[in-house]
Motif scaffolding. Structure first.
Motif, mmCIF file in Angstrom:
data_model
loop_
_atom_site.group_PDB
_atom_site.id
_atom_site.type_symbol
_atom_site.label_atom_id
_atom_site.label_comp_id
_atom_site.label_asym_id
_atom_site.label_seq_id
_atom_site.Cartn_x
_atom_site.Cartn_y
_atom_site.Cartn_z
ATOM 1 N N ASP A 47 0.808 -1.213 0.000
ATOM 2 C CA ASP A 47 0.000 0.000 0.000
ATOM 3 C C ASP A 47 0.844 1.267 0.000
ATOM 4 O O ASP A 47 0.352 2.345 -0.338
ATOM 5 C CB ASP A 47 -0.915 0.019 1.231
ATOM 6 N N LEU A 48 2.121 1.139 0.390
ATOM 7 C CA LEU A 48 2.994 2.307 0.521
ATOM 8 C C LEU A 48 4.446 1.856 0.513
ATOM 9 O O LEU A 48 4.765 0.781 1.023
ATOM 10 C CB LEU A 48 2.681 3.044 1.832
ATOM 11 N N VAL A 49 5.318 2.688 -0.061
ATOM 12 C CA VAL A 49 6.766 2.430 -0.030
ATOM 13 C C VAL A 49 7.467 3.565 0.692
ATOM 14 O O VAL A 49 7.210 4.744 0.419
ATOM 15 C CB VAL A 49 7.344 2.309 -1.458
ATOM 16 N N LEU A 50 8.352 3.226 1.622
ATOM 17 C CA LEU A 50 9.267 4.179 2.239
ATOM 18 C C LEU A 50 10.626 3.937 1.602
ATOM 19 O O LEU A 50 11.191 2.843 1.716
ATOM 20 C CB LEU A 50 9.340 3.985 3.760
ATOM 21 N N LEU A 51 11.161 4.945 0.925
ATOM 22 C CA LEU A 51 12.348 4.757 0.086
ATOM 23 C C LEU A 51 13.506 5.644 0.514
ATOM 24 O O LEU A 51 13.397 6.873 0.506
ATOM 25 C CB LEU A 51 11.986 5.059 -1.378
ATOM 26 N N VAL A 67 10.161 2.234 -11.121
ATOM 27 C CA VAL A 67 8.879 1.769 -10.577
ATOM 28 C C VAL A 67 7.711 2.566 -11.145
ATOM 29 O O VAL A 67 6.599 2.039 -11.310
ATOM 30 C CB VAL A 67 8.892 1.807 -9.029
ATOM 31 N N ARG A 68 7.939 3.836 -11.483
ATOM 32 C CA ARG A 68 6.849 4.654 -12.014
ATOM 33 C C ARG A 68 6.459 4.260 -13.441
ATOM 34 O O ARG A 68 5.451 4.724 -13.956
ATOM 35 C CB ARG A 68 7.225 6.138 -11.957
ATOM 36 N N GLN A 69 7.219 3.369 -14.061
ATOM 37 C CA GLN A 69 6.844 2.885 -15.384
ATOM 38 C C GLN A 69 5.714 1.865 -15.316
ATOM 39 O O GLN A 69 5.036 1.614 -16.304
ATOM 40 C CB GLN A 69 8.061 2.265 -16.083
ATOM 41 N N TRP A 70 5.500 1.291 -14.102
ATOM 42 C CA TRP A 70 4.473 0.252 -14.006
ATOM 43 C C TRP A 70 3.643 0.295 -12.728
ATOM 44 O O TRP A 70 2.723 -0.513 -12.562
ATOM 45 C CB TRP A 70 5.113 -1.130 -14.142
ATOM 46 N N SER A 71 3.904 1.242 -11.842
ATOM 47 C CA SER A 71 3.135 1.309 -10.602
ATOM 48 C C SER A 71 2.934 2.747 -10.154
ATOM 49 O O SER A 71 3.830 3.582 -10.298
ATOM 50 C CB SER A 71 3.846 0.535 -9.483
ATOM 51 N N GLN A 72 1.736 3.025 -9.609
ATOM 52 C CA GLN A 72 1.438 4.331 -9.035
ATOM 53 C C GLN A 72 1.322 4.251 -7.514
ATOM 54 O O GLN A 72 0.673 5.080 -6.884
ATOM 55 C CB GLN A 72 0.143 4.885 -9.640
#
Length: 222
Positions: A47-51, A67-72
């Motif tokens: 549900d959320l990523v801490l990067l 990651v923004r090429q396939w996930s929002q």
């Protein structure tokens, strides 16, 4: 249970986040490598990523672009890099928010709640306080009265509504509203934002909805 992926290379911070988030009711998966993060995301739903931007095997900025090429999925950057350029680049690359280390537990949890709440809101609920925008009819109302906006004012406002509570960088707005050739010309935006505040804020000199993120961009709240 809300699933959170933590990509962080510091063992001490890994331990802190695992304890804090676990005690706050989150299910936490942790890795120090970006490639492992991709593998985990392919195996389960988060549900959320801490990067963290300083991963063991790759730079966090490159991870964001990939990651923004396939996930929002909502992404909150946690980084010791406090320079303006790093923050703006991360937001332009797809981060939803950016918090600089060291940070307090309360601030981290609050920012996580905002991103999680934003991600579950209906996409058509385009309302902020007494301001409503209808993207299908291209109508903006304030206290039920129509507000006349120029084309660029409308486009900026629609972007802000579609990304409510998220920081929009100058370059993100310039690219979508004016075109790529106008990147790095934030003065183009300031005039239009000032006009939006005159038309929509109770006190344009002290706005409560269209907020400035100094040297970065703008955020719609409320």
């Amino acid at each position: 249970m809300i699933n959170v992926l933590v990509l962080e290379d510091s063992p001490a911070l890994q331990s802190f986040l695992k304890t804090l988030l676990g005690a706050s009711g989150y299910n936490v998966s942790i890795s120090a490598k970006g490639l492992d993060g991709f593998s985990l995301m392919s195996e389960q739903s988060f549900d959320l990523v801490l990067l963290d931007l300083g991963l063991l095997d790759m730079d966090g900025q490159a991870w964001l672009l990939e990651v923004r090429q396939w996930s929002q999925i909502p992404i909150l950057v946690l980084s010791a890099r406090d320079g303006e350029v790093e923050k703006v680049t991360a937001l332009d690359n797809g981060a939803n928010d950016y918090i600089t280390k060291p940070f307090s537990a309360n601030e981290l949890l609050a920012r996580m709640r905002v991103l999680l709440r934003l991600n579950t809101q209906p996409s058509l609920a385009l309302q902020c306080g007494n301001i409503i925008i209808d993207p299908h009819k291209h109508i903006v109302t304030l206290n039920s009265s129509d507000v006349k906006l120029t084309n660029k004012e409308y486009k900026i406002l629609l972007m802000l509504f579609q990304n409510k509570d998220k920081v929009l960088t100058h370059n993100a707005i310039l690219s979508q509203v004016w075109g790529e050739q106008y990147i790095n010309r934030p003065e183009y935006i300031r005039v239009h934002v000032a006009q939006l505040r005159q038309k929509l804020e109770v006190n344009p000199a002290s706005p409560i909805h269209i907020l400035t993120e100094p040297a970065v961009g703008y955020r719609l709240v409320g």
